[in-house]
Write an enzyme that holds these catalytic residues in place. Structure first.
Site, PDB file in Angstrom:
ATOM      1  N   ASP A 291       0.860  -1.180   0.000  1.00 52.77           N
ATOM      2  CA  ASP A 291       0.000   0.000   0.000  1.00 52.77           C
ATOM      3  C   ASP A 291       0.908   1.246   0.000  1.00 52.77           C
ATOM      4  OD1 ASP A 291      -2.150   1.698   0.027  1.00 52.77           O
ATOM      5  OD2 ASP A 291      -3.233   0.642   1.591  1.00 52.77           O
TER       6      ASP A 291
HETATM    7  C1  BGC Z   1      -5.083   3.103   0.198  1.00 51.63           C
HETATM    8  C2  BGC Z   1      -5.306   2.094  -0.894  1.00 51.63           C
HETATM    9  C3  BGC Z   1      -5.148   2.725  -2.250  1.00 51.63           C
HETATM   10  C4  BGC Z   1      -3.788   3.379  -2.321  1.00 51.63           C
HETATM   11  C5  BGC Z   1      -3.480   4.002  -3.667  1.00 51.63           C
HETATM   12  C6  BGC Z   1      -3.835   3.914  -0.004  1.00 51.63           C
HETATM   13  O1  BGC Z   1      -3.748   4.963   0.881  1.00 51.63           O
HETATM   14  O2  BGC Z   1      -5.025   2.447   1.430  1.00 51.63           O
HETATM   15  O3  BGC Z   1      -6.582   1.529  -0.759  1.00 51.63           O
HETATM   16  O4  BGC Z   1      -5.329   1.775  -3.244  1.00 51.63           O
HETATM   17  O5  BGC Z   1      -3.713   4.377  -1.326  1.00 51.63           O
HETATM   18  O6  BGC Z   1      -4.227   5.108  -3.911  1.00 51.63           O
END
Ligand code: BGC
Length: 766
Positions: A291
């Site tokens: 993530d």
């Molecule tokens: C979130 C994810 C997301 C990623 C990319 C993160 O902060 O937890 O769900 O896919 O950002 O945008």
């Protein structure tokens, strides 16, 4: 006759075996081709180029962290980048792809990802809302359409589905998932993966799914965002892991590791999770991306500096680093110092290249770049029609005293509330490409559906919130609450005067889009105070009060339940919000949604979920009872239980008929109920099957969902609904984590929600 039957069966079996062998030989030769291609490519790659493939950057269109990458163009040319996310549009994407394909040494194409969570340009209800439709066909179709729109804008990878089980509505990201149940969550996970990836990921309109957040992100302590998860293995396997596993089985191409720790080890550096469980036990063949800066955050978790955590995460099974550049900047050094091996780097690189191969990008890096499609296939009338349909199916009628709904298509209604004449809050959380200005407001929707037949009086009534902290934390990226600067009382007075002139009041209230979603945990899950004050004043007028509720999570609605005539939960309905709401308010569509997460009476009951354990001192609901598992100030039960939702019509369930009450081994139990529509409207009912296992080697949940069927009944019509139950439905993880069933008594329950079922008992022996 018997003889012909058996010849026929033999022929069928042979055809099946041949087809299966042919298909598996085809898959094997595809795999062999891919292995040869990737091995030969890797043979030409430098160490730097291999590490470059592990680097995912964002150029900053949609970001959820403080850090964004710089110098993206140069890095593409150097081969320092494997993919880009947070961008869309064929113009940008074709240029970036061209840079990679023409200007990098080995011409390796990039993957392009985006958070396409509930639609791309045409926005569907938030995932928690879609899950309330209990319509897997519609849910799959939502992902198919999203994939078509996303690919039309050049994308080939979506950061969806989010399959995290959540039982704590304080956690804002409950809005992004399918609720609290592992079995139902697994069905939704499969449907979404199928919808996104289509028939073949090579197709120009298919994207690679990215299942998130692996794992147990929804188990965050106290519902506080990014918080610690500490959980027994049985609970994990039984209640939280099944949807991720279902997504693997459905062929998901990639996974995203989560921010949280799991029993002390952060998911992003967790070898047990990313390798032993995901790959060795479940056979996952795709790649794992972190993530957003989750790799770097291992330092905050206390695992060491960036070099240490990057080596640790790579060895644990992480293949791609989102944004943080930990792999890019430290792996070479770690290789020199013997902290990682070339084999570790090769393994991750191979998985990323394989994903690109499976997407068909080596055959055609521009497969989704088609400006004509970008014009024709996005935000089409058909897609909007579908958005209206799925929104209607997602709404849950929580209350309908004395048939307050549906409304007459005549007379005068007072439409009040800060969400009634509002476009910006219709789409819900996690909307990157959708345009709020193109959504249909509730006021517009009502006008579209009833035209001049109804006299509509509008008053805003309140702001979404007057709480300065909630206000400051609920609107991001420069978005702002649309505020009315008048004093709160003046707005309420105006709304009350308006209500007095009407036959019925429709109050459109609840959470703003960003009160749920990432980084939106709440300790108080009431409707914000400014709006509750409005509701209280409206209730005093004595006019029938209909609440149209916007929410990204279960809210505490005890006051509303007592004082409103009707409550229609519409979540955040998406592009077609107003039209879909008006269709349901005026009876063009009879609501059929059922909640997939328990609504508590009070935040103090959280975590609250239907499939809990019994305890040694269960409370039977009859108080007062000292020394029982209860509270002294509130009942144990939910305000609205899992699976609950009303209709404009009523359904009657017969008792359960069983084909047998004593079974052995792999026999099939057929459990049938007759459901009758006893009301005045045609309607759909979600008939739910639960099973409980009262005696086992471990303490089992009081009951578990094991199936459902959604049926349509005309007024007066009856239908038999039969569930075929096998021992598959009886299996659970025992103390040694063996998934099996244990003989004995089972109670079959069929009904309209988790706490309103008919029951029948069977004995099932091995
Ligand atoms: C979130 C994810 C997301 C990623 C990319 C993160 O902060 O937890 O769900 O896919 O950002 O945008």
């Amino acid at each position: 006759m018997k003889k012909y039957n058996s010849i026929f069966k033999t022929i069928l079996f042979t055809v099946f075996v041949l087809t299966f062998c042919h298909a598996s030989a085809q898959t094997k030769s595809e795999e062999a081709k891919m292995n040869t291609y990737v091995a030969s490519l890797m043979g030409k790659m430098t160490l730097e180029e291999k590490i470059g493939q592990l680097n995912l950057v964002t150029s900053g269109v949609a970001t959820t962290g403080a850090v964004v990458n710089k110098g993206v163009e140069e890095s593409i040319k150097k081969g320092d980048i494997g993919g880009i996310f947070g961008v869309y549009g064929t113009n940008y994407i074709s240029k970036a792809q061209e840079l990679a394909v023409k200007n990098s040494r080995l011409h390796i194409p990039l993957i392009f990802g985006l958070d396409v969570i509930h639609g791309h340009k045409t926005i569907f209800p938030i995932p928690l809302g879609m899950s309330a439709s209990w319509d897997l066909g519609l849910i799959e179709q939502s992902a198919r359409i999203a994939a078509k729109e996303a690919t039309a804008e050049g994308l080939n990878w979506v950061f969806s589905p989010m399959v995290d089980i959540a039982r704590d509505p304080r956690w804002g990201r409950m809005s992004e998932g399918a609720g609290e149940d592992p079995w139902y969550g697994s069905q939704v996970a499969k449907a979404l993966v199928k919808g996104y990836q289509g028939k073949s990921m090579k197709d120009a309109d298919a994207v690679m799914a990215c299942v998130k957040h692996f794992a147990l992100y929804g188990g965050a302590e106290a519902g506080r965002e990014y918080n610690t998860v500490d959980m027994s293995l049985i609970k994990m396997y039984q209640d939280y892991l099944p949807p991720y596993k279902a997504a693997v089985d459905a062929g998901a191409g990639s996974f995203m590791s989560s921010f949280n720790t799991i029993n002390g080890v952060p998911a992003t550096g967790n070898q047990w999770l990313l390798t032993d469980l995901l790959r060795k036990q479940w056979g996952f063949k795709g790649f794992v991306v972190s993530d957003y800066t989750a790799l770097n955050e291992l330092t905050n978790h206390g695992l060491g500096d960036l070099q240490t955590v990057s080596a640790l995460a790579l060895k644990a099974g992480l293949d791609m680093d989102m944004v943080g550049e930990g792999f890019l900047t430290t792996l070479k050094k770690s290789l020199k110092e013997g902290k990682v091996s070339l084999a570790d780097i090769d393994l991750a690189c191979r998985r990323v290249l394989e994903a690109k191969y499976k997407l068909g990008l080596f055959d055609n890096p521009y497969k989704s770049i088609n400006p004509d499609r970008e014009k024709q296939d996005v935000f089409t009338d058909d897609n909007r029609k579908f958005a209206r349909q799925i929104a209607e199916h997602s709404f849950v009628l929580l209350k309908n005293k004395a048939q307050t709904l549906p409304l007459q298509k005549s007379g005068t209604i007072a439409l009040v509330g800060p969400l009634a004449d509002n476009h910006s809050e219709m789409l819900g959380t996690w909307v990157v490409a959708g345009d709020p200005a193109k959504s249909v407001s509730v006021l517009e929707g009502i006008k579209n559906v009833v035209g001049n037949n109804v006299n509509i009086l509008y008053a805003r009534g309140s702001n979404i919130t007057d709480d300065s902290l909630l206000n400051a934390r609920s609107w991001f990226y420069g978005m702002q609450q649309i505020k009315d600067s008048r004093p709160a009382q003046e707005m309420i007075d105006e709304a009350v005067e308006t209500a007095k002139k009407a036959d019925v009041v429709v109050a459109v209230v609840g959470e703003s889009a960003n009160m749920s979603g990432e980084s939106s945990s709440r300790s108080d899950i009431n409707i914000p105070e400014s709006q509750r004050d409005l509701l209280k004043a409206l209730a005093k007028t004595g006019k029938p009060l209909v609440i149209v509720l916007f929410n990204g999570r279960p809210l505490t609605l005890t006051w509303e339940d007592t004082h409103a005539g009707a409550i229609l939960d519409v979540w955040a309905p998406g592009t077609e919000a107003g039209n879909a709401i008006a269709d349901v308010l005026f009876g063009n569509y009879n609501p059929s949604g059922k909640i997939t997460a328990t609504f508590p009476r009070s935040v103090g009951q959280i975590p609250i979920y239907y499939n809990h354990k019994n305890t040694g001192r269960p409370f039977d609901g009859k108080g007062p009872a000292k020394f029982k598992s209860d509270y002294i100030d509130i009942s144990n039960d939910a305000l609205y239980p899992f699976g609950y939702g009303l209709s404009y019509t009523t359904f009657k369930y017969s008792g359960i008929k069983l084909n047998k009450t004593a079974l052995k081994g792999n026999e099939t139990l057929k459990a049938t109920v007759t459901v009758t529509n006893t009301g005045k409207y045609a309607g759909e009912e979600v008939v739910q099957l639960y099973i409980s296992d009262p005696v086992a080697s471990i303490s089992r949940s009081v009951t578990e969902l094991k199936g459902f069927q959604k049926i349509t009944l005309q007024p007066g019509e009856s239908k038999d609904v039969t569930f075929n139950i096998t021992t598959k439905e009886l299996e659970f993880y025992n103390n040694r984590l063996v998934y099996d069933w244990e003989p004995g008594e089972f109670i079959v329950q069929i009904g309209t929600n988790s706490s309103d079922t008919r029951t029948a008992s069977v004995q099932w022996l091995k």
